[in-house]
Design a protein around this motif. Structure first.
Motif, PDB file in Angstrom:
ATOM      1  N   PHE A 453       0.838  -1.196   0.000  1.00  0.00           N
ATOM      2  CA  PHE A 453       0.000   0.000   0.000  1.00  0.00           C
ATOM      3  C   PHE A 453       0.875   1.249   0.000  1.00  0.00           C
ATOM      4  O   PHE A 453       0.532   2.250  -0.655  1.00  0.00           O
ATOM      5  CB  PHE A 453      -0.919   0.007   1.236  1.00  0.00           C
ATOM      6  CG  PHE A 453      -1.795   1.212   1.314  1.00  0.00           C
ATOM      7  CD1 PHE A 453      -2.945   1.311   0.552  1.00  0.00           C
ATOM      8  CD2 PHE A 453      -1.457   2.286   2.132  1.00  0.00           C
ATOM      9  CE1 PHE A 453      -3.743   2.436   0.611  1.00  0.00           C
ATOM     10  CE2 PHE A 453      -2.251   3.418   2.195  1.00  0.00           C
ATOM     11  CZ  PHE A 453      -3.399   3.494   1.435  1.00  0.00           C
ATOM     12  N   TRP A 454       1.981   1.229   0.742  1.00  0.00           N
ATOM     13  CA  TRP A 454       2.889   2.372   0.750  1.00  0.00           C
ATOM     14  C   TRP A 454       3.438   2.644  -0.650  1.00  0.00           C
ATOM     15  O   TRP A 454       3.537   3.797  -1.083  1.00  0.00           O
ATOM     16  CB  TRP A 454       4.037   2.114   1.720  1.00  0.00           C
ATOM     17  CG  TRP A 454       5.025   3.248   1.792  1.00  0.00           C
ATOM     18  CD1 TRP A 454       4.980   4.329   2.616  1.00  0.00           C
ATOM     19  CD2 TRP A 454       6.195   3.410   0.971  1.00  0.00           C
ATOM     20  NE1 TRP A 454       6.051   5.159   2.367  1.00  0.00           N
ATOM     21  CE2 TRP A 454       6.813   4.630   1.356  1.00  0.00           C
ATOM     22  CE3 TRP A 454       6.780   2.655  -0.027  1.00  0.00           C
ATOM     23  CZ2 TRP A 454       7.977   5.084   0.773  1.00  0.00           C
ATOM     24  CZ3 TRP A 454       7.945   3.116  -0.637  1.00  0.00           C
ATOM     25  CH2 TRP A 454       8.538   4.316  -0.227  1.00  0.00           C
ATOM     26  N   ALA A 455       3.793   1.569  -1.369  1.00  0.00           N
ATOM     27  CA  ALA A 455       4.322   1.736  -2.731  1.00  0.00           C
ATOM     28  C   ALA A 455       3.274   2.360  -3.644  1.00  0.00           C
ATOM     29  O   ALA A 455       3.586   3.210  -4.486  1.00  0.00           O
ATOM     30  CB  ALA A 455       4.785   0.385  -3.275  1.00  0.00           C
ATOM     31  N   HIS A 456       2.005   1.954  -3.469  1.00  0.00           N
ATOM     32  CA  HIS A 456       0.954   2.544  -4.291  1.00  0.00           C
ATOM     33  C   HIS A 456       0.717   4.000  -3.908  1.00  0.00           C
ATOM     34  O   HIS A 456       0.534   4.861  -4.774  1.00  0.00           O
ATOM     35  CB  HIS A 456      -0.348   1.745  -4.127  1.00  0.00           C
ATOM     36  CG  HIS A 456      -1.528   2.365  -4.810  1.00  0.00           C
ATOM     37  ND1 HIS A 456      -1.681   2.348  -6.180  1.00  0.00           N
ATOM     38  CD2 HIS A 456      -2.605   3.049  -4.318  1.00  0.00           C
ATOM     39  CE1 HIS A 456      -2.789   2.970  -6.509  1.00  0.00           C
ATOM     40  NE2 HIS A 456      -3.373   3.411  -5.408  1.00  0.00           N
ATOM     41  N   ASP A 457       0.743   4.280  -2.627  1.00  0.00           N
ATOM     42  CA  ASP A 457       0.493   5.647  -2.150  1.00  0.00           C
ATOM     43  C   ASP A 457       1.600   6.600  -2.584  1.00  0.00           C
ATOM     44  O   ASP A 457       1.360   7.798  -2.786  1.00  0.00           O
ATOM     45  CB  ASP A 457       0.357   5.641  -0.628  1.00  0.00           C
ATOM     46  CG  ASP A 457      -0.136   6.968  -0.089  1.00  0.00           C
ATOM     47  OD1 ASP A 457      -1.248   7.384  -0.472  1.00  0.00           O
ATOM     48  OD2 ASP A 457       0.596   7.601   0.701  1.00  0.00           O
ATOM     49  N   ASN A 458       2.823   6.076  -2.749  1.00  0.00           N
ATOM     50  CA  ASN A 458       3.962   6.916  -3.132  1.00  0.00           C
ATOM     51  C   ASN A 458       4.424   6.621  -4.561  1.00  0.00           C
ATOM     52  O   ASN A 458       5.593   6.837  -4.896  1.00  0.00           O
ATOM     53  CB  ASN A 458       5.126   6.678  -2.166  1.00  0.00           C
ATOM     54  CG  ASN A 458       4.832   7.169  -0.769  1.00  0.00           C
ATOM     55  OD1 ASN A 458       5.082   8.320  -0.427  1.00  0.00           O
ATOM     56  ND2 ASN A 458       4.280   6.280   0.062  1.00  0.00           N
ATOM     57  N   ARG A 459       3.531   6.134  -5.394  1.00  0.00           N
ATOM     58  CA  ARG A 459       3.901   5.712  -6.748  1.00  0.00           C
ATOM     59  C   ARG A 459       4.461   6.855  -7.582  1.00  0.00           C
ATOM     60  O   ARG A 459       5.397   6.664  -8.371  1.00  0.00           O
ATOM     61  CB  ARG A 459       2.706   5.080  -7.456  1.00  0.00           C
ATOM     62  CG  ARG A 459       1.495   5.983  -7.573  1.00  0.00           C
ATOM     63  CD  ARG A 459       0.261   5.194  -8.033  1.00  0.00           C
ATOM     64  NE  ARG A 459      -0.917   6.031  -8.166  1.00  0.00           N
ATOM     65  CZ  ARG A 459      -1.686   6.387  -7.146  1.00  0.00           C
ATOM     66  NH1 ARG A 459      -1.374   6.012  -5.920  1.00  0.00           N
ATOM     67  NH2 ARG A 459      -2.768   7.142  -7.348  1.00  0.00           N
ATOM     68  N   LEU A 463       8.176   6.822  -9.167  1.00  0.00           N
ATOM     69  CA  LEU A 463       8.403   6.950 -10.612  1.00  0.00           C
ATOM     70  C   LEU A 463       9.368   8.081 -10.917  1.00  0.00           C
ATOM     71  O   LEU A 463      10.219   7.979 -11.815  1.00  0.00           O
ATOM     72  CB  LEU A 463       7.065   7.173 -11.333  1.00  0.00           C
ATOM     73  CG  LEU A 463       6.121   5.971 -11.405  1.00  0.00           C
ATOM     74  CD1 LEU A 463       4.784   6.392 -11.992  1.00  0.00           C
ATOM     75  CD2 LEU A 463       6.739   4.858 -12.248  1.00  0.00           C
ATOM     76  N   GLN A 464       9.238   9.164 -10.174  1.00  0.00           N
ATOM     77  CA  GLN A 464      10.133  10.293 -10.387  1.00  0.00           C
ATOM     78  C   GLN A 464      11.566   9.920 -10.022  1.00  0.00           C
ATOM     79  O   GLN A 464      12.508  10.268 -10.737  1.00  0.00           O
ATOM     80  CB  GLN A 464       9.668  11.489  -9.559  1.00  0.00           C
ATOM     81  CG  GLN A 464      10.504  12.757  -9.776  1.00  0.00           C
ATOM     82  CD  GLN A 464       9.982  13.925  -8.984  1.00  0.00           C
ATOM     83  OE1 GLN A 464       8.964  13.814  -8.295  1.00  0.00           O
ATOM     84  NE2 GLN A 464      10.661  15.049  -9.074  1.00  0.00           N
TER      85      GLN A 464
END
Length: 476
Positions: A453-459, A463-464
């Motif tokens: 969920f953290w990876a999705h929230d900070n996607r 990516l940047q």
């Protein structure tokens, strides 16, 4: 006397008794042209009779409503039929192996392609037109033999992308030939191990195939002898996870050949870089580093060293970021073999642990997502409701807040998941919906893993960072 009578064409047969009618009919048949027909006529007559028999049998079966036979019992071991079948199979595979190109033939083919090609002045790539393609075919046939001729058919030439001048890249063609030869050789090797010749491999047969490959794989040839059996077992398990989704204990050879698993295994032919990063070495499930990582992981989780994992022990997987409810559901749905000691709950053995790891590491695949969806389907109804999302996300929310993150609104997450899936039925999410939306792996991670969920929230930030890292690497 009968001979002279038969030769007299004007002779009128005297009346005969009814019991002697067969004699008269036989004489007439002997005098007729039917007895003097050619072998071809006799063959035609035999086929006609057999065809009539078949049609009559088929008509009676249709009238009686009888289901035609579709299963034939396999010959018993040691029987003549079994021996003949094995001999025929051996001769066929030997014939197929003889017409394959070997390493020297492939080198000669590449040399012919290089010597009779054209260099594109704009791109610098080496290409060949159809006229030169046919000329190369003749040269290769002279040097290698007729076994290479099938690769130079017009249909094969048309398979490749052509430039404005109608030319194809020789490298693409050569790689096609190499892959065809490699897959054909793999199919021959697997068929030799297929004891019952049904086109399916059992786990021990697949292990034997992988064991035979190890000496020829550059990254595995120095594997410790004591680890070979465990390696073959772990490698085989991935093939069956993806190629035997029904868990029948048999995998189709054709499906194995077309799977990404075999391609991933064959990548180990390449020499590995000495200074490669650990993460790169463990990305390939079949690498030695990956299989050792899985064994070490299981041993570390097995605190009581009894060879199985309890729910409490599995909680330590992935640094404890998986939710408790997901661990419980994984045991409910997928722990097939457990301890039967009275008073002890069933525990996860190494086989089930491999399935667990494969599913979590391949959440974006249909097989991995199917495994996880069974755990998410709390009621076993085949779909998820808004209530299921609330229950599943509750543990993720608790872990999220425990590490000091901001407060989450479960309703907002639920709505976001619905927007990502866009289910056919607005009130429920099915496995088909998860597969269709192409984001099923991300959604599964959001519901079972706080790190996911953290990876999705900070996607966007991730990516940047990846883009900046790519720019730096490119500049260097």
């Amino acid at each position: 006397m009968s001979s002279s009578v038969d030769e007299d064409e004007g002779y009128d047969e005297p009346p005969v008794m009814p019991s002697m009618l067969w004699v008269r009919n036989l004489r007439r048949y002997i005098r007729s042209d039917a007895s003097l027909g050619s072998e071809a006529r006799m063959e035609h007559e035999t086929r006609r009779i057999l065809l009539n028999m078949y049609k009559e049998k088929h008509r009676k079966s249709a009238e009686a409503g009888i289901i035609p036979s579709f299963y034939k019992k396999k010959p018993e071991d040691g029987s003549i039929s079994h021996t003949v079948q094995r001999l025929a199979k051996y001769r066929f595979l030997k014939k197929q192996s003889d017409i394959l190109l070997n390493a020297d033939d492939l080198d000669s083919l590449w040399l012919c392609l290089r010597e009779n090609c054209l260099v594109d002045e704009i791109t610098g790539s080496v290409k060949v037109n159809y006229e030169d393609f046919c000329q190369i075919a003749s040269l290769c046939t002279e040097q290698i033999g007729p076994k290479c001729r099938r690769f130079f058919s017009p249909s094969n030439f048309m398979k490749f992308e052509k430039d404005e001048s109608g030319r194809i890249a020789i490298l693409s063609f050569y790689l096609y030939v190499m892959r065809t030869v490699s897959l054909t050789q793999a199919r021959i090797d697997m068929s030799e191990l297929d004891e019952d010749s049904d086109g399916l491999l059992q786990p021990y047969e697949m292990e034997a195939y992988i064991r035979g490959l190890i000496p020829n794989l550059a990254q595995l040839c120095e594997m410790p002898a004591e680890f070979v059996q465990m390696y073959c077992h772990i490698a085989t398990h991935k093939f069956f996870f993806f190629c035997d989704p029904s868990r029948r204990g048999k995998a189709c050879i054709k499906k194995i050949l077309l799977s990404n698993c075999l391609q991933e295994l064959m990548e180990l032919h390449q020499e590995s870089e000495v200074e490669a990063a650990d993460t790169e070495q463990t990305e390939n499930w079949f690498s030695l580093a990956s299989t050792q990582r899985i064994c070490d992981m299981f041993i570390d989780l097995d605190k009581d060293a009894n060879g199985t994992l309890s729910e409490e022990e599995l909680q330590g997987y992935a640094d404890g970021t998986l939710t408790e409810i997901f661990i419980q559901r994984a045991f409910d749905e997928h722990v097939r073999h457990g301890k039967t000691v009275i008073g002890l709950a069933w525990e996860m053995d190494f086989e089930s642990f491999l399935d667990f790891v494969l599913a979590l590491e391949n959440k974006d695949t249909p097989e991995g997502l199917t495994y996880i969806f069974k755990c998410l389907d709390l009621q076993g109804k085949g779909y998820l409701t808004a209530a299921d999302i609330h229950i599943l996300f509750r543990d993720v929310r608790e872990k999220w807040i425990q590490v000091g993150n901001y407060e989450l609104c479960t309703e907002d997450v639920r709505d976001e998941i619905w927007d990502m899936v866009k289910p056919v039925d607005p009130l429920r999410i099915t496995l088909s919906d998860m597969l269709q939306c192409k984001q099923g792996g991300t959604i599964a991670s959001m519901l079972i893993d706080v790190r996911g969920f953290w990876a999705h929230d900070n996607r966007e930030n991730l990516l940047q960072e990846e883009g900046e890292s790519f720019d730096i690497d490119g500049a260097v």
